[in-house]
Each structure stands twice: as C-alpha cells, then as structure tokens.
Design a protein around this motif. Sequence first.
Motif, PDB file in Angstrom:
ATOM      1  N   ARG A 205       0.835  -1.207   0.000  1.00 39.35           N
ATOM      2  CA  ARG A 205       0.000   0.000   0.000  1.00 39.35           C
ATOM      3  C   ARG A 205       0.870   1.257   0.000  1.00 39.35           C
ATOM      4  N   GLY A 206       1.946   1.217   0.766  1.00 40.22           N
ATOM      5  CA  GLY A 206       2.851   2.359   0.780  1.00 40.22           C
ATOM      6  C   GLY A 206       3.474   2.607  -0.582  1.00 40.22           C
ATOM      7  N   THR A 207       3.955   1.535  -1.220  1.00 38.51           N
ATOM      8  CA  THR A 207       4.568   1.724  -2.529  1.00 38.51           C
ATOM      9  C   THR A 207       3.532   2.139  -3.577  1.00 38.51           C
ATOM     10  N   ALA A 208       2.291   1.666  -3.422  1.00 41.92           N
ATOM     11  CA  ALA A 208       1.237   2.067  -4.367  1.00 41.92           C
ATOM     12  C   ALA A 208       0.958   3.565  -4.256  1.00 41.92           C
ATOM     13  N   VAL A 209       0.934   4.082  -3.037  1.00 44.77           N
ATOM     14  CA  VAL A 209       0.712   5.519  -2.834  1.00 44.77           C
ATOM     15  C   VAL A 209       1.859   6.317  -3.443  1.00 44.77           C
ATOM     16  N   PHE A 210       3.099   5.879  -3.180  1.00 47.33           N
ATOM     17  CA  PHE A 210       4.248   6.591  -3.734  1.00 47.33           C
ATOM     18  C   PHE A 210       4.279   6.495  -5.252  1.00 47.33           C
ATOM     19  N   ALA A 211       3.877   5.353  -5.798  1.00 46.74           N
ATOM     20  CA  ALA A 211       3.938   5.161  -7.244  1.00 46.74           C
ATOM     21  C   ALA A 211       2.994   6.099  -7.986  1.00 46.74           C
TER      22      ALA A 211
ATOM     23  N   VAL B 170       2.831   9.129  -7.778  1.00 41.04           N
ATOM     24  CA  VAL B 170       3.607  10.314  -8.163  1.00 41.04           C
ATOM     25  C   VAL B 170       4.983   9.924  -8.682  1.00 41.04           C
ATOM     26  N   HIS B 171       5.653   9.014  -7.995  1.00 46.97           N
ATOM     27  CA  HIS B 171       7.028   8.655  -8.331  1.00 46.97           C
ATOM     28  C   HIS B 171       7.118   7.721  -9.527  1.00 46.97           C
ATOM     29  N   GLY B 172       6.011   7.077  -9.904  1.00 40.68           N
ATOM     30  CA  GLY B 172       6.102   6.059 -10.934  1.00 40.68           C
ATOM     31  C   GLY B 172       6.879   4.855 -10.423  1.00 40.68           C
ATOM     32  N   GLN B 173       7.529   4.153 -11.332  1.00 43.04           N
ATOM     33  CA  GLN B 173       8.289   2.948 -10.966  1.00 43.04           C
ATOM     34  C   GLN B 173       9.767   3.313 -10.797  1.00 43.04           C
ATOM     35  N   SER B 174      10.025   4.162  -9.806  1.00 41.95           N
ATOM     36  CA  SER B 174      11.391   4.602  -9.547  1.00 41.95           C
ATOM     37  C   SER B 174      12.068   3.672  -8.559  1.00 41.95           C
ATOM     38  N   VAL B 175      13.312   3.980  -8.236  1.00 40.70           N
ATOM     39  CA  VAL B 175      14.089   3.181  -7.295  1.00 40.70           C
ATOM     40  C   VAL B 175      13.454   3.180  -5.904  1.00 40.70           C
ATOM     41  N   LEU B 176      12.613   4.162  -5.615  1.00 39.84           N
ATOM     42  CA  LEU B 176      11.915   4.189  -4.338  1.00 39.84           C
ATOM     43  C   LEU B 176      10.824   3.134  -4.255  1.00 39.84           C
ATOM     44  N   VAL B 177      10.310   2.686  -5.393  1.00 38.85           N
ATOM     45  CA  VAL B 177       9.106   1.860  -5.450  1.00 38.85           C
ATOM     46  C   VAL B 177       9.397   0.430  -5.856  1.00 38.85           C
ATOM     47  N   THR B 178      10.305   0.231  -6.795  1.00 36.31           N
ATOM     48  CA  THR B 178      10.480  -1.089  -7.405  1.00 36.31           C
ATOM     49  C   THR B 178      11.111  -2.095  -6.448  1.00 36.31           C
ATOM     50  N   GLU B 179      11.001  -3.368  -6.829  1.00 37.42           N
ATOM     51  CA  GLU B 179      11.545  -4.474  -6.038  1.00 37.42           C
ATOM     52  C   GLU B 179      12.377  -5.377  -6.939  1.00 37.42           C
TER      53      GLU B 179
ATOM     54  N   ALA C 149      -7.493   1.877  -0.548  1.00 37.40           N
ATOM     55  CA  ALA C 149      -7.289   2.294  -1.934  1.00 37.40           C
ATOM     56  C   ALA C 149      -7.403   3.802  -2.006  1.00 37.40           C
ATOM     57  N   SER C 150      -6.739   4.391  -2.997  1.00 42.90           N
ATOM     58  CA  SER C 150      -6.782   5.842  -3.161  1.00 42.90           C
ATOM     59  C   SER C 150      -8.056   6.264  -3.877  1.00 42.90           C
ATOM     60  N   LEU C 151      -8.571   7.390  -3.468  1.00 42.55           N
ATOM     61  CA  LEU C 151      -9.712   7.960  -4.174  1.00 42.55           C
ATOM     62  C   LEU C 151      -9.254   8.494  -5.521  1.00 42.55           C
ATOM     63  N   PRO C 152     -10.075   8.399  -6.563  1.00 41.31           N
ATOM     64  CA  PRO C 152      -9.649   8.869  -7.884  1.00 41.31           C
ATOM     65  C   PRO C 152      -9.444  10.378  -7.906  1.00 41.31           C
ATOM     66  N   ASP C 153      -8.464  10.804  -8.680  1.00 38.93           N
ATOM     67  CA  ASP C 153      -8.123  12.225  -8.733  1.00 38.93           C
ATOM     68  C   ASP C 153      -9.206  13.069  -9.382  1.00 38.93           C
ATOM     69  N   TRP C 154     -10.149  12.427 -10.097  1.00 41.98           N
ATOM     70  CA  TRP C 154     -11.172  13.247 -10.764  1.00 41.98           C
ATOM     71  C   TRP C 154     -12.243  13.741  -9.805  1.00 41.98           C
ATOM     72  N   LEU C 155     -12.263  13.260  -8.563  1.00 44.89           N
ATOM     73  CA  LEU C 155     -13.233  13.769  -7.596  1.00 44.89           C
ATOM     74  C   LEU C 155     -12.986  15.254  -7.334  1.00 44.89           C
ATOM     75  N   PRO C 156     -14.062  16.050  -7.143  1.00 44.91           N
ATOM     76  CA  PRO C 156     -13.882  17.509  -7.009  1.00 44.91           C
ATOM     77  C   PRO C 156     -12.909  17.912  -5.908  1.00 44.91           C
ATOM     78  N   HIS C 157     -12.981  17.248  -4.743  1.00 44.90           N
ATOM     79  CA  HIS C 157     -12.120  17.687  -3.639  1.00 44.90           C
ATOM     80  C   HIS C 157     -10.656  17.304  -3.863  1.00 44.90           C
ATOM     81  N   LYS C 158     -10.383  16.491  -4.899  1.00 45.14           N
ATOM     82  CA  LYS C 158      -9.009  16.110  -5.211  1.00 45.14           C
ATOM     83  C   LYS C 158      -8.381  17.025  -6.264  1.00 45.14           C
ATOM     84  N   TRP C 159      -9.083  18.078  -6.640  1.00 46.88           N
ATOM     85  CA  TRP C 159      -8.560  18.970  -7.677  1.00 46.88           C
ATOM     86  C   TRP C 159      -7.181  19.537  -7.321  1.00 46.88           C
TER      87      TRP C 159
END
Length: 470
Positions: free
Chosen positions: A83-89, A91-100, A199-209
């Motif tokens: 879950r932590g890596t999913a949250v970071f991914a 924004v970070h994508g599949q960087s060295v912070l996220v991958t295994e 799970a993360s809420l989708p970015d298209w929700l109004p409060h996530k603008w």
Amino acid sequence: MHTTLTTPRPPPFPPGPANRFGGLPLLRQMGRDYLGTVEHLHAAHGDAVYARIGPERTFDFFHPEWVREVLVDKARSFIRWERGTAVFAEVHGQSVLVTEGEVWQRQRRMLQPGFGPKRMAAYADWMVAAAGEALDALPRLPEHTLDFEPLMTQLTMDVVLRTLYGHAVGPDGRAEALAAARAVQTISLDGMQALFWPASLPDWLPHKWPVRQAKHRLDALVRRHIAQRRQEAQAGRPAQDDVLGMLLAARDEQGDQGAQNTLSDQEVRDQCMTIFLAGHETTAAALTWWGHTMAQNPDCARRAQAEVDQALGPRPPQYADIPALPYLAQTLKETMRLYPPAASLISRRSVEPVQIGPWQLPQGALVRVTPWVLHRDGRWFPEPERFDPERFSEAGQAAQVRGSYLPFGTGPRVCIGSLFAMSEMVLVAAMVLQRFSLAPAASAPVQPRLNVILRPAGGMPLRLRRRQNL
C-alpha cells in the motif's frame, strides 16, 4: 527422582492491544496521530507489539536488534509494504523508491555512481550558489523575524532544480520553484491520508482537484526538462554534467547483455521525480528543525558558529571544507535524532515465514519500524529529550547501539542520497551561521506534524540576528 527443567516457550505472537471491532479504532487513532499512537503501543506492550487491523497481522518492533533483523540480516524475507509503494507510485512512478527485485537492483546500480563522493564537489557548488542567493535576498536588517520553514523549502527546491538540470533558477524560475514546493506539500498531505485507506480515491473527484493540479505541475516540469535535453542531444550539443545528464547517460554494465542497459524516458522521468521529491522535502524538513534546535540551544549554536568562523571565515564553503566542520555535522545528526524527517512508516511485508527475535512471523505479516520511537528511547540515548550533539562525536557514535539511529534507513534500501543530503545540510547550515544567530520568535512550543515527512505544525518562526561582520 529427577525434575526436568524446561525453558518456557514464548507466546506465538508478541503482546498487543485488544482486537476491538476488527482493529478499526486503532487504525483511526493512527490516522489522527500516528506517532502518538505508536508511542503508546510501545509504552503499553514493550519492544514488540502485535495487532490485528482488519485482515492484517501487524508487528511493530522497537528494539534495535530486531529492527536490524528485519531491515538488514533478513531483508530478503521482506518486500516493501504494497500500500505504501502504491501511494508513492502515484507520483514517483516505478522509480528506485518503489520497485523491487531485479528491477530495483538494476536501477540502484545505474543511479549509484551519480551520488558518490566523486560527484559531490560539483553538486556542492550548486548548493552553495543557491543558498547564497536565498540568504542574501533576506532583509538587510540587524534583526528580523521570519518563518524559517518556507525559506529552507524554497532554498532546497532551488538546490534540487540546479543539481537535476544544471542551471541557476532565474526570476521566472523562482516562482516556478515556489509553486513546485507547494505542490510537493499538497501531495505529501494527500499521501499521508491515503496510507490509512485500502485504496486511493480517484483524482477526478472535485475535492481532489488541488492534488490533481499538483501532480500535473510536477510531471510537466520534469518532462519538459527531459524533452529539452533530448532535443539538445539531437542538435549535437555536449551532455551536461548534472543529475539529468547522468540519468540519460547511465549504463547497466553488470546486467544481462541482452536486456536494455539504458533508462527509457519514462524511467528517467520516474527517477527524476523521486530525486526531485525526496531530495528536496526531507532536506528542507531537517534544516527547518535544525534552525529550531539552534535557536533553542544557543550554547551549541555558538560552538558550531565558532567552528564555522575558524574553518571558513567569511568565504563561501566548498565540499572540501566539510571534514573541517565536524561539530556542525553533529548538530545536524542530533537534530535528525530528535526530529527525523522520515519519522515513521518504514514498513515491510514478509514473503515467507521468518523468525524475528523469539517470534515466528507468518508469511504475509506486516512489519512496522518507527524511527521516532527508537530515537527517543532512553536505553539507547540517555536523557532522550535533551539536545546533545556529543552523541555524534567519534566516541559517541562508537558507543551507539546499531539499529537505534535510522535517519536514512538502513540495510540494502538505505537512502541512496544520504551523502548528497548530509553535504547539502552542512553547507547550508554553515552559510546560515556565517550570516545569522538564531533565536525563538514564539513562546508557544513548536508541534511536530507528520505528513509522510515530519514538519512543524504552523511553521517555524525564528528571529534572525544579522552578525556584524556581514
């Protein structure tokens, strides 16, 4: 008649809180005050705590020996918490912070040379230039009050932009840097909240603008520089000796010769994003808390200032000067003990049954390590609330218990940018002390607030007294 003595077997799992309502009240407490909740768990149940939270079987370890077992000795039995890596991914994508696994090993090999000592001298020049411009732009008054946090945030953002892209930030760029810094804080706040949801809420929700806009701003900034550098290469211009140039030129000499041995544009984007975010926010937080500890401990500040004066006089520092500033480095290390930027959420998932201490963890167990609690344990750091840079003298560090101090993590996934961060902090701190003495500007105590990175709630008001020699 002989009596056979048997050693009592430990319980299958460590002690912990009662499993009320599936652990949801505990999860709610963590969401409101993670550090306070974990401190309470440690005080109530000891160095190992077991709790059920929904389907998760969670283990908190607070003893340095067991922490090292998880992060170092038996690191291969764990992966990062999904879950932590999913949250970071997000924004970070599949960087060295996220991958295994092999992907992470390849990325780490390719990035490591860019953060070694050989490149630090060039980076240091950009660090000093950015700090000089930021500090020289402050009011030329004998004394004034400001919020130290945005000053350090904008300064470190300028540093990471220069080291990534190899050029100074002009007037338009400063506005862009400030907007990028605000975007980072927006993303961090959203990320901290998302960690306590399945799970993360989708970015298209109004409060996530605001979050959507922040992600778009950072992504556009990074991609624009990559595209520009590709165009320059096509035009025959020589490669630049900055972090982006290093990423574009990186080769994996140890990997399978049949595999791709360079980074794709997407991979370059992802690594840039991690360097951009992690290389800016953690350092800004550490320097902000350092300003606080210097203001609160004037004797230590004067000693550090005297060291800076003797080593540098009024001239700007260089990378080669850092070894001549050991006490200043000690004040920074002690600051990160009391206020570790990454104060929590070193989380791992066991991929097989594994024994930690006397306990047998099942496959799929979720393990948490909280540096905030380790750093403030009186067994490892006597009088833990007291600011004492001597803990990090040569003798003090030799006496430390391994695994009790984790400002950059430890083990295979120790922060790749730790040398970069320490170099930047020492250079910036030296330049601050060359120009100013620091004093508190508010009577109320500063309260730490965890939004992935530990920052002061309500900012960091300080009084800056300009030294007469400048």
